[in-house]
Enzyme design. Structure first.
Site, PDB file in Angstrom:
ATOM      1  N   GLU A 171      37.058  66.964  85.202  1.00  0.00           N
ATOM      2  CA  GLU A 171      38.233  67.832  85.348  1.00  0.00           C
ATOM      3  C   GLU A 171      39.003  67.590  86.644  1.00  0.00           C
ATOM      4  O   GLU A 171      40.212  67.526  86.659  1.00  0.00           O
ATOM      5  CB  GLU A 171      37.811  69.306  85.285  1.00  0.00           C
ATOM      6  CG  GLU A 171      37.346  69.738  83.925  1.00  0.00           C
ATOM      7  CD  GLU A 171      36.240  70.786  84.010  1.00  0.00           C
ATOM      8  OE1 GLU A 171      36.564  71.967  84.123  1.00  0.00           O
ATOM      9  OE2 GLU A 171      35.066  70.392  83.964  1.00  0.00           O
ATOM     10  N   GLU A 204      25.925  70.735  87.036  1.00  0.00           N
ATOM     11  CA  GLU A 204      26.586  71.875  86.414  1.00  0.00           C
ATOM     12  C   GLU A 204      25.579  72.728  85.637  1.00  0.00           C
ATOM     13  O   GLU A 204      25.609  73.958  85.712  1.00  0.00           O
ATOM     14  CB  GLU A 204      27.689  71.370  85.485  1.00  0.00           C
ATOM     15  CG  GLU A 204      28.451  72.459  84.754  1.00  0.00           C
ATOM     16  CD  GLU A 204      29.509  71.898  83.831  1.00  0.00           C
ATOM     17  OE1 GLU A 204      30.424  72.653  83.449  1.00  0.00           O
ATOM     18  OE2 GLU A 204      29.417  70.693  83.459  1.00  0.00           O
TER      19      GLU A 204
END
Length: 802
Positions: A378, A674
């Site tokens: 991202e 993550e």
């Protein structure tokens, strides 16, 4: 003039120019453009400064030499309202007679593919350059050259450049003299003038305040494998943000494809499936990107170094080799904001030192002009990530101006109704994006609260009231929005169960979209506006309103202090009334909710003890491991220690298995993942470089070493004007030391334990008042200087030693 002029003045004589681009290619496959202009220099030049900015990413060249060492200029900002202008001293590059100023211009963040859904053209559909070179020949400053309609344009050797997809170079198309005097004008066409309101707005031009992005260091390969003929997979031993520098490109026509990734599959090839995002509307998987390619001209001295893209990677797969890859010809270049390191930590447990370094690397990789969530999938400035991690980042690096730059973009992107977008800089700016999910997510609790929490934490660490003054309207806008949302909405389930609202519900924020406690282990995410995340949102309303009241007091705004204290009290009472039972349990039990209630001071003293006990119960029921999510993991250990559950805090810190920090390291992590099970059985999941869970490192400084700022500093105690040194040994650690270079100077704490005594040495800089709290509870007020303490036994007197 050149030193005192503002950005708009420096570029006043320049006109925006666009490269010639009859029909733009599809996003991710657009070339780099060359722009140039020759000019004459007569006589001696005392000084020369070139100033520039762009819609896109630019590199400047003067007489064939690259200008400066800054990368990815002009950086990433809310371009419609804030566009940075960089200036470079080029006196040494000028020559008498003909000179040539040139630029390479690519899409960058302005119109390149960006964000989770990799949408392009976020800020505009055309790239453009604005530049001017000022010289001082002793008779005053004049403009030697500026962008205008006389500049020339063409495509060049960069055949494709995108920050996410990657960069392609064909060295057969490179004319090394393109920006040198006497260069051929063949294939060059006059550049176009940029027209339109955005070009005309010079008020958005600003000077940079944050450290620039630079090439920080280079890593050598630690291993190279050949999973098939013509393919090499290189492991650099560390997950980084940056690019590859390759100096052996093969014979003319050789095409090498470089795929970057964080993991390799069982067959030894780069694995990128875990980095593929998806379209929210169709759920169609998107390419992972991060692919560069280069075609050789067979020319000695050519080096491939794609400076118009970045990648998050530990491994690179090189395909198309005509022989073995020489490890001496390839390097990984680490690229990020040139932040000054300030924190150091060591201890007797090498696992915790490794955790500290993994967190440091994870932050470095995500500090590329803005604080990003991940450097590969991202690369967005998620507001929630930075509000969670900023206090830890400030213990590792000087992030004051880095954060203030980002805060200026947050303020620029904030909606008129006070909502804060999920990411900033935000391609949609302060208006709707047209993307249903993105617009829905604007205003999520815990993310939008960055408008309040980030300036507050900057105040604590650096002591500048200016950041609070500049942010006050934004802070008020956010809390007013949250309070208004609480007062005007009721969750349908609550309304059905209790048709008549209770008085406290005017402060209960239980409607709207919220991410909630994102990524709790074993709990599916609920990004659904129908979900009731009131226990999270109301807690953040209470927290931000309380901080805003304190800010208002610091700024002498008694009216605002009273208003936001009332909102904070009301939200706290609403949270207690709705979610706390008479015996101190929560109606929605989770580790995260208990941590938040304790960390935000939402519980009365009686309930605090019960809640802390229950938090320990939940940890024990989870096998002694944490169960917190995105928003509260960084607060877990501090809450346990500060409520007298230090042994549990250390037990969680040093636990293994999933979920735990040390399990990540045991499974090969060099940065923070993550997902807690980011690699399971050789298969990767999600990003392997997300720093938010790394907020645990603050515990190593504040509790293991014991260096603590005041929670609610007055003007004479912020920025380490006052500090507490209160180490809390545990976890089998026999020694630990940490230091932080502050605005006052170096603050340090070092302790050791042996069979005879606990020994502590502290270093206090001038201008700092320190309170030393020893593990047995005894306190000592220390003046600046170095002080040593011993505890011989619990009953003997503490002996400070100078």
């Amino acid at each position: 003039m050149m030193e005192t002029a503002g950005p708009a003045q420096l570029l006043d004589a320049a006109q925006w120019i666009e490269p010639v681009e009859a029909s733009p290619r599809e996003p991710g496959n657009r070339p780099g453009f060359l722009l140039r202009r020759s000019f004459e220099v007569d006589g001696d030049v005392l000084s020369a400064v070139v100033s520039a900015t762009a819609h896109g990413i630019y590199e400047l060249f003067l007489n064939g030499t690259r200008v400066g060492d800054e990368e990815l200029t002009p950086g990433f900002t809310a371009y419609r309202k804030r566009l940075q202008v960089h200036s470079f001293d080029v006196t040494h590059l000028l020559v008498p007679g003909e000179n040539v100023l040139g630029a390479i211009l690519t899409d960058g963040w302005f119109r390149g593919r960006h964000g989770f859904e990799r949408r392009a053209d976020g800020f505009g559909t055309r790239t453009a350059l604005l530049a001017a070179l000022h010289v001082d020949d002793g008779d005053g400053t004049r403009i030697a050259v500026a962008t205008d309609g006389s500049w020339m344009s063409r495509t060049g050797h960069i055949t494709r450049a995108d920050l996410m997809d990657g960069q392609a170079v064909d060295f057969r198309l490179l004319n090394e003299g393109w920006c040198s005097p006497g260069a051929s004008s063949d294939a060059w066409t006059a550049a176009s003038l940029g027209l339109g309101d955005l070009y005309q707005d010079r008020n958005r031009l600003v000077a940079p305040i944050a450290p620039p992005v630079r090439r920080i260091e280079e890593l050598r390969p630690v291993s190279t494998t050949t999973p098939r003929p013509g393919t090499a997979v290189v492991d650099f031993g560390q997950n980084i943000n940056g690019w590859i520098r390759l100096s052996e490109l093969g014979p003319e026509g050789t095409r090498l494809v470089l795929t970057h990734g964080e993991w390799v599959d069982d067959d030894g090839f780069i694995s990128t499936d875990h980095l593929r995002a998806f379209d929210f509307a169709t759920h169609e998987l998107l390419p992972a990107g991060q692919v560069d390619d280069v075609i050789s001209a067979g020319r000695d001295g050519d080096v491939f170094e794609p400076r118009h893209t970045t990648h998050g990677f530990q491994y690179v797969q090189v395909d198309g080799l005509r022989g073995d890859l020489d490890p001496d010809t390839i390097r990984a270049v680490v690229v990020h904001s040139d932040l000054e390191p300030v924190g150091e930590f060591e201890c007797s447990d090498p696992r915790l030192q490794a955790l500290h370094e993994a967190v440091r690397w994870s932050f470095r990789d995500n500090a590329c002009d803005i604080p990003t969530d991940c450097p590969q999938r991202e690369r967005s400035g998620f507001t929630g990530d930075w509000q969670v991690f900023l206090p830890t980042a400030a213990l590792l690096y000087d992030v004051e101006t880095f954060s203030e730059k980002w805060l200026a973009d947050l303020r620029a992107d904030q909606s008129v109704d006070g909502r804060v977008p999920t990411v900033t800089p935000n391609p949609a700016g302060d208006g709707p994006s047209g993307n249903a999910f993105e617009d829905l997510a604007t205003g999520s609790a815990g993310w939008g609260d960055a408008a309040v929490i980030v300036p507050w934490e900057l105040w604590r660490a650096y002591g500048d009231l200016g950041v609070l003054r500049r942010s006050l309207p934004s802070m008020c806008g956010w809390v007013d929005y949250a309070a208004r949302s609480a007062a005007e909405g009721r969750h349908p389930d609550r309304a059905a169960a209790r048709p008549s609202p209770a008085p406290h519900e005017q402060f209960l924020w239980d409607t709207g979209f919220h991410f909630g406690e994102w990524l709790e282990p074993g709990v599916p995410p609920r990004p659904d506006p129908a979900a009731d995340h009131g226990i999270v949102a109301t807690a953040f309303l209470a927290r931000s309103a309380r901080l805003l009241a304190r800010v208002s007091a610091l700024l002498g705004r008694a009216d605002l202090e009273a208003r936001y204290s009332g909102i904070a009290d009301g939200a706290r009472s609403a949270w207690q009334a709705e979610y706390v039972t008479a015996d101190g349990r929560l109606t929605e039990e989770s580790q995260a909710n208990y941590v938040r209630g304790l960390a935000f001071g939402l519980l009365d003293p009686f309930h605090t003890v019960r809640a802390a006990d229950r938090l320990v119960d939940l940890i024990e029921a989870n096998g002694g491991r944490l169960g917190t999510g995105f928003l509260s993991t960084g607060q877990l250990l501090q809450v346990l220690a500060d409520t007298g559950r230090l042994a549990t805090a250390y037990s969680v810190l040093t636990s293994t298995g999933v979920p735990s920090w040390l399990e990540m390291l045991d499974r090969g992590a060099t940065t923070i993942w993550e997902w807690w099970d980011g690699v399971d059985g050789g298969t990767a999941r999600g990003s392997l470089n997300h720093y938010s869970k790394g907020a645990v490192v603050s515990f190593l400084y504040t509790h293991v070493a014991g260096i603590r700022l005041p929670e609610n500093p007055a003007p004479d105690s912020a920025a380490y004007c006052a500090v507490t040194i209160a180490p809390q040994p545990g976890g089998g650690i026999t020694w630990a030391r940490a230091s932080v270079r502050t605005r006052r100077g170096r603050v340090a704490s070092a302790w050791s334990i042996d069979d005879e005594a606990f020994r502590l040495e502290v270093e206090i800089p001038d201008g700092t008042a320190a309170t030393v709290v020893l593990p047995d509870g005894r306190r000592h007020v220390s003046e600046p200087g170095t002080h040593r303490f011993r505890i011989y036994s619990p009953t003997e007197e503490v002996r400070p030693q100078q």
